[in-house]
Design an enzyme around this catalytic site. Structure first.
Site, PDB file in Angstrom:
ATOM      1  N   ARG B  65       0.831  -1.202   0.000  1.00 45.18           N
ATOM      2  CA  ARG B  65       0.000   0.000   0.000  1.00 45.18           C
ATOM      3  C   ARG B  65       0.866   1.252   0.000  1.00 45.18           C
ATOM      4  O   ARG B  65       2.024   1.214   0.423  1.00 45.18           O
ATOM      5  CB  ARG B  65      -0.934  -0.001   1.190  1.00 45.18           C
ATOM      6  CG  ARG B  65      -0.271  -0.330   2.499  1.00 45.18           C
ATOM      7  CD  ARG B  65      -1.288  -0.407   3.625  1.00 45.18           C
ATOM      8  NE  ARG B  65      -1.678  -1.780   3.902  1.00 45.18           N
ATOM      9  CZ  ARG B  65      -2.452  -2.135   4.931  1.00 45.18           C
ATOM     10  NH1 ARG B  65      -2.911  -1.223   5.779  1.00 45.18           N
ATOM     11  NH2 ARG B  65      -2.772  -3.398   5.131  1.00 45.18           N
ATOM     12  N   ASP B  67       0.389   5.503   1.189  1.00 49.03           N
ATOM     13  CA  ASP B  67      -0.511   6.339   1.989  1.00 49.03           C
ATOM     14  C   ASP B  67      -1.164   7.447   1.170  1.00 49.03           C
ATOM     15  O   ASP B  67      -0.761   7.717   0.041  1.00 49.03           O
ATOM     16  CB  ASP B  67       0.285   6.990   3.134  1.00 49.03           C
ATOM     17  CG  ASP B  67       0.518   6.004   4.261  1.00 49.03           C
ATOM     18  OD1 ASP B  67      -0.249   5.042   4.368  1.00 49.03           O
ATOM     19  OD2 ASP B  67       1.469   6.213   5.032  1.00 49.03           O
ATOM     20  N   ARG B 213       9.172   8.449   5.261  1.00 43.29           N
ATOM     21  CA  ARG B 213       8.933   9.834   5.676  1.00 43.29           C
ATOM     22  C   ARG B 213       9.509  10.111   7.053  1.00 43.29           C
ATOM     23  O   ARG B 213       9.936  11.231   7.356  1.00 43.29           O
ATOM     24  CB  ARG B 213       7.443  10.129   5.651  1.00 43.29           C
ATOM     25  CG  ARG B 213       6.882  10.111   4.225  1.00 43.29           C
ATOM     26  CD  ARG B 213       5.386   9.878   4.189  1.00 43.29           C
ATOM     27  NE  ARG B 213       4.689  10.899   4.938  1.00 43.29           N
ATOM     28  CZ  ARG B 213       3.378  10.861   5.198  1.00 43.29           C
ATOM     29  NH1 ARG B 213       2.651   9.852   4.768  1.00 43.29           N
ATOM     30  NH2 ARG B 213       2.818  11.829   5.878  1.00 43.29           N
TER      31      ARG B 213
END
Lengths: 260, 260
Positions: B65, B67, B213
């Site tokens: 996945r 975000d 991140r």
């Protein structure tokens, strides 16, 4: 109401260079009262930021309008300010901090008091990006017309070579155009490759409504049909809108530069 | 219901390479029932297109996945198809004609029957784009983190050099991460300039939630405060999430490539 102190200060005239992503805008120009619910305009967003800074409405004068979906790398505009304490170049960070991310002020400087972004503009340059590779990625799509093939660039440039000088552009406008005269001074038009893209660049003192997209749509249509170079100039000279080809989509179009 | 004719055909396994603009997506993964009104997901958009082509639901398996707001240049996925008449590479135009413009299929090919986009992935590479010039234009904003200054690239690369080998990455995950183990195999990380941008590239067998991140936010935070190169590896070795810096925004992040 302004106090006597600010009233005695001369207003400075600030010129802006503006970039915007037209994807989620109805276009440049502020809409009349009832259109508020229909969508955003670039002029309104910047005027809202100016009003926040000044505490009162400040009208913004653009070099001209752009249509829904059309982008800008170098739109020009000006406004008069009574804020004395900010150096002209500091309007860049001040406005950018108040603006949505799809509008960015690229430059600001002080202009002569009489400077008018629309009436004083001598040349507007547009660029149109045609994606000619087979597969544009998702990040290119809002900024190109995906042609999916390489057109004959020499033929396109031969056809476009007549777009120079004082020309009646009636063949290449939309039915809603309200200009008094349809004669414009064209500085030239050319196609040049840039990686997977073909760029169409055209400069004129001013443009009729949808003129760039109508010229480009016609050029690409003629090229696709293997036309002779003379067919384009014949359409131009006919001044007959019904002879022009389809209008190219707005997504690939950028107001690139305005000269004074 | 399938007829006996289609049932007897072997299903082909098709592998896709996908680019998407994450700006208007909740992320890659299809949401559970109630989330329909909350926004779009990339997996759903492609599954809708697959269902239109096939006339029945076709599950799509992604490599992993991404975000909300995160982009992809090279997401990988696979699905099994009972459509026998389409050559594998023709799924590119067929799906693109059904998909919204912010999702583009870049490649399609036939994979071995057992190929699984998630379980078979050996390396994922992410790139994060930091805009270091003073003024990104409106068209850059959705795809960068606008830093507004050039950081010390040598210091960043010295700090990032410890991101190699089998590492417990507990210091760089978000509290919601549900992975059984937090050890990942990192192939390396580096910073390199590209025009007005600084690119952070990192590859690993897999990543924890918000790991890229979190690592980048910590590196930039340490660099800004003039830290020693050793401070980053000390945080990494501490496995203590509370010692890491802020999480960088999603806008600059691209799933760049998945290797099998």
């Amino acid at each position: 109401m302004k106090g006597p102190e600010t009233e005695s200060l001369p207003l400075r005239n600030i010129k802006l260079k503006i970039s915007y992503d037209g994807s989620r805008f109805l276009g440049w120009q502020r809409q009349s009262e009832q259109a508020a619910g229909k969508g955003r305009t670039v002029q309104e967003e910047i005027e809202k930021a100016l009003e926040k800074m000044h505490g009162h409405p400040v009208p913004l004068i653009g070099s001209g309008r752009t249509d829904s979906g059309v982008h800008a790398a170098g739109q020009a505009a000006n406004f008069h300010t009574d804020i004395a304490r900010i150096p002209p170049e500091r309007f860049v960070p001040a406005l950018n901090s108040l603006l949505p991310l799809d509008v960015r002020i690229m430059d600001s400087c002080e202009a002569p008091p009489s400077f008018h972004a629309r009436f004083d503009a001598r040349a507007r340059t547009y660029r149109f990006f045609l994606y000619c590779g087979s597969r544009p990625c998702a990040h290119e799509m809002p900024y190109v017309w995906a042609l999916g093939r390489w057109p004959d660039v020499r033929l396109l440039n031969r056809m476009a070579s007549c777009l120079r000088g004082e020309i009646d552009c009636s063949a290449f406008t939309a039915s809603g155009d309200q200009s008094k005269t349809r004669t414009r001074y064209l500085y030239g038009a050319r196609f040049f490759p840039e990686g997977e893209k073909l760029v169409f660049e055209i400069s004129a003192n001013a443009f009729l409504w949808k003129m760039v997209r109508s010229i480009l749509g016609t050029l690409i249509d003629l090229e696709r049909r293997g036309a002779q170079a003379g067919e384009f100039s014949a359409i131009l000279e006919s001044r007959d809108r019904s002879r022009a080809g389809p209008t190219a989509p707005g997504t690939g179009l950028f107001l690139w530069d305005v000269r004074y």
